[in-house]
Design a protein around this motif. Structure first.
Motif, PDB file in Angstrom:
ATOM      1  N   UNK A  10       0.791  -1.185  -0.014  1.00 25.64           N
ATOM      2  CA  UNK A  10       0.184  -0.023   0.027  1.00 25.64           C
ATOM      3  C   UNK A  10       0.770   1.483  -0.089  1.00 25.64           C
ATOM      4  N   UNK A  11       2.141   1.135  -0.070  1.00 25.99           N
ATOM      5  CA  UNK A  11       2.921   2.346  -0.133  1.00 25.99           C
ATOM      6  C   UNK A  11       3.937   2.331  -1.178  1.00 25.99           C
ATOM      7  N   UNK A  12       4.601   3.199  -1.660  1.00 23.85           N
ATOM      8  CA  UNK A  12       5.532   3.204  -2.726  1.00 23.85           C
ATOM      9  C   UNK A  12       6.842   3.899  -2.419  1.00 23.85           C
ATOM     10  N   UNK A  13       7.697   3.609  -3.100  1.00 26.17           N
ATOM     11  CA  UNK A  13       9.348   4.255  -2.689  1.00 26.17           C
ATOM     12  C   UNK A  13       9.110   5.579  -3.720  1.00 26.17           C
ATOM     13  N   UNK A  14       9.715   6.537  -2.918  1.00 22.75           N
ATOM     14  CA  UNK A  14       9.817   7.957  -3.674  1.00 22.75           C
ATOM     15  C   UNK A  14      11.140   8.629  -3.398  1.00 22.75           C
ATOM     16  N   UNK A  15      11.854   8.610  -4.470  1.00 24.65           N
ATOM     17  CA  UNK A  15      13.301   9.335  -4.507  1.00 24.65           C
ATOM     18  C   UNK A  15      13.366  11.015  -4.926  1.00 24.65           C
ATOM     19  N   UNK A  16      13.646  11.726  -3.643  1.00 21.99           N
ATOM     20  CA  UNK A  16      13.553  13.159  -3.598  1.00 21.99           C
ATOM     21  C   UNK A  16      14.994  13.708  -3.655  1.00 21.99           C
ATOM     22  N   UNK A  17      15.183  14.854  -4.608  1.00 20.90           N
ATOM     23  CA  UNK A  17      16.475  15.264  -4.573  1.00 20.90           C
ATOM     24  C   UNK A  17      16.315  16.905  -4.755  1.00 20.90           C
ATOM     25  N   UNK A  18      15.246  17.303  -4.638  1.00 21.38           N
ATOM     26  CA  UNK A  18      15.110  18.699  -4.452  1.00 21.38           C
ATOM     27  C   UNK A  18      14.664  19.125  -2.962  1.00 21.38           C
ATOM     28  N   UNK A  19      13.414  20.149  -3.011  1.00 20.44           N
ATOM     29  CA  UNK A  19      13.078  20.577  -1.788  1.00 20.44           C
ATOM     30  C   UNK A  19      12.234  19.404  -0.799  1.00 20.44           C
ATOM     31  N   UNK A  20      11.857  18.602  -1.716  1.00 20.08           N
ATOM     32  CA  UNK A  20      10.935  17.147  -1.029  1.00 20.08           C
ATOM     33  C   UNK A  20      12.124  16.343  -0.275  1.00 20.08           C
ATOM     34  N   UNK A 137      16.148  25.400   1.628  1.00 21.72           N
ATOM     35  CA  UNK A 137      15.277  24.191   1.890  1.00 21.72           C
ATOM     36  C   UNK A 137      15.870  22.889   1.413  1.00 21.72           C
ATOM     37  N   UNK A 138      16.566  23.079   0.421  1.00 16.76           N
ATOM     38  CA  UNK A 138      17.186  21.780  -0.513  1.00 16.76           C
ATOM     39  C   UNK A 138      18.329  21.379   0.493  1.00 16.76           C
ATOM     40  N   UNK A 139      19.187  22.355   0.893  1.00 15.33           N
ATOM     41  CA  UNK A 139      20.435  22.131   1.843  1.00 15.33           C
ATOM     42  C   UNK A 139      19.911  21.467   3.321  1.00 15.33           C
ATOM     43  N   UNK A 140      19.046  21.955   3.734  1.00 18.65           N
ATOM     44  CA  UNK A 140      18.469  21.641   5.022  1.00 18.65           C
ATOM     45  C   UNK A 140      17.921  20.415   4.789  1.00 18.65           C
ATOM     46  N   UNK A 141      17.183  19.873   3.859  1.00 19.12           N
ATOM     47  CA  UNK A 141      16.894  18.611   3.670  1.00 19.12           C
ATOM     48  C   UNK A 141      17.929  17.597   3.554  1.00 19.12           C
ATOM     49  N   UNK A 142      18.984  17.937   2.689  1.00 16.19           N
ATOM     50  CA  UNK A 142      20.397  17.263   2.703  1.00 16.19           C
ATOM     51  C   UNK A 142      20.956  16.845   4.076  1.00 16.19           C
ATOM     52  N   UNK A 143      20.929  18.199   4.608  1.00 21.83           N
ATOM     53  CA  UNK A 143      21.739  17.930   6.130  1.00 21.83           C
ATOM     54  C   UNK A 143      20.786  17.185   6.939  1.00 21.83           C
ATOM     55  N   UNK A 144      19.625  17.464   7.051  1.00 20.26           N
ATOM     56  CA  UNK A 144      18.554  16.779   7.955  1.00 20.26           C
ATOM     57  C   UNK A 144      18.674  15.077   7.793  1.00 20.26           C
ATOM     58  N   UNK A 145      18.981  14.744   6.605  1.00 19.02           N
ATOM     59  CA  UNK A 145      19.004  13.176   6.385  1.00 19.02           C
ATOM     60  C   UNK A 145      20.291  12.729   6.179  1.00 19.02           C
ATOM     61  N   UNK A 146      21.347  13.580   6.352  1.00 15.27           N
ATOM     62  CA  UNK A 146      22.504  12.921   6.227  1.00 15.27           C
ATOM     63  C   UNK A 146      23.176  12.403   4.958  1.00 15.27           C
ATOM     64  N   UNK A 147      23.046  13.287   3.871  1.00 11.58           N
ATOM     65  CA  UNK A 147      23.602  13.160   2.639  1.00 11.58           C
ATOM     66  C   UNK A 147      25.191  13.427   2.691  1.00 11.58           C
ATOM     67  N   UNK A 148      25.873  12.701   1.839  1.00 13.70           N
ATOM     68  CA  UNK A 148      27.461  12.861   2.086  1.00 13.70           C
ATOM     69  C   UNK A 148      27.846  14.452   2.177  1.00 13.70           C
ATOM     70  N   UNK A 149      28.803  14.677   2.951  1.00  9.78           N
ATOM     71  CA  UNK A 149      29.261  16.178   3.137  1.00  9.78           C
ATOM     72  C   UNK A 149      29.709  16.907   1.995  1.00  9.78           C
ATOM     73  N   UNK A 150      30.493  16.156   0.921  1.00  2.00           N
ATOM     74  CA  UNK A 150      30.702  16.573  -0.081  1.00  2.00           C
ATOM     75  C   UNK A 150      29.686  17.326  -1.197  1.00  2.00           C
ATOM     76  N   UNK A 151      28.844  16.381  -1.211  1.00  6.44           N
ATOM     77  CA  UNK A 151      27.691  16.577  -2.002  1.00  6.44           C
ATOM     78  C   UNK A 151      26.927  17.720  -1.395  1.00  6.44           C
ATOM     79  N   UNK A 152      26.625  17.901  -0.068  1.00  3.39           N
ATOM     80  CA  UNK A 152      26.076  19.034   0.654  1.00  3.39           C
ATOM     81  C   UNK A 152      26.754  20.489   0.218  1.00  3.39           C
ATOM     82  N   UNK A 153      28.193  20.342   0.195  1.00  2.00           N
ATOM     83  CA  UNK A 153      28.971  21.361   0.129  1.00  2.00           C
ATOM     84  C   UNK A 153      28.752  21.806  -1.440  1.00  2.00           C
TER      85      UNK A 153
END
Length: 179
Positions: A10-20, A137-153
């Protein structure tokens, strides 16, 4: 390739790369969104723009999209969302207006291997700098979810259009203050 992995059919996987990537943003329209993992989409790159030249957006600047680019990669967040909220997500992404098209992509998740995920790609892309609010918002989401530091940079280094007025960010901040 492993089929999409979710807690139930009853769910699906969604890949968010921007504000989501920011939970508070995604949950404005999709309250069932639950963090599953971070992931990497190979052979795509992240771009910022608009779906038509000089069009106005609620973010007052370009927004994120992906485009194929061999050897590049886009990091993002994999969410599970209830299927009954798919129309909400499609509406948010402007599917019915032809702004974005849904894609099924294979994402390498950090803890679950390869996953088939829904994502969105802008139609009729025109490069346009993003607003500082959208970038925040994009950077906040990346930081919030632990994306790699160089990507956040790399996200933090994105140039903006210096817009200073109200934006969608105000709605997110108001919503987060309710909780």
């Amino acid at each position: 390739m492993v089929p999409e992995r979710t807690d139930s059919i009853s769910t699906f996987a969604y890949f968010a790369f921007g504000s989501n990537m920011l939970k508070e943003r995604l949950c404005l329209e999709n309250p069932s969104a639950t963090f599953l993992d971070i992931g990497r989409l190979k052979d795509y790159q992240l771009d910022f723009g608009l779906w038509a030249e000089s069009v106005a957006s609620s973010w007052h600047g370009g927004v994120a999209t992906i485009r194929q680019s061999p050897g590049s990669e886009v990091w993002g967040v994999i969410w599970t969302i209830r299927r009954d909220q798919l129309d909400n997500l499609d509406h948010q992404e402007g599917i019915h207006e032809g702004l974005y098209s849904p894609l099924e992509v294979t994402v390498e998740s950090s803890n679950h291997g390869e996953m088939l995920c829904r994502t969105y790609q802008m139609n009729n892309f025109h490069a346009s700098p993003t607003s500082p609010q959208y970038k925040h918002v994009v950077c906040w989401g990346a930081e919030q979810n632990g994306l790699p530091g160089d990507y956040i940079g790399g996200l933090q280094a994105v140039k903006t259009n210096n817009y200073t007025g109200p934006s969608m960010l105000d709605r997110i901040e108001v919503h987060t203050n309710w909780e």
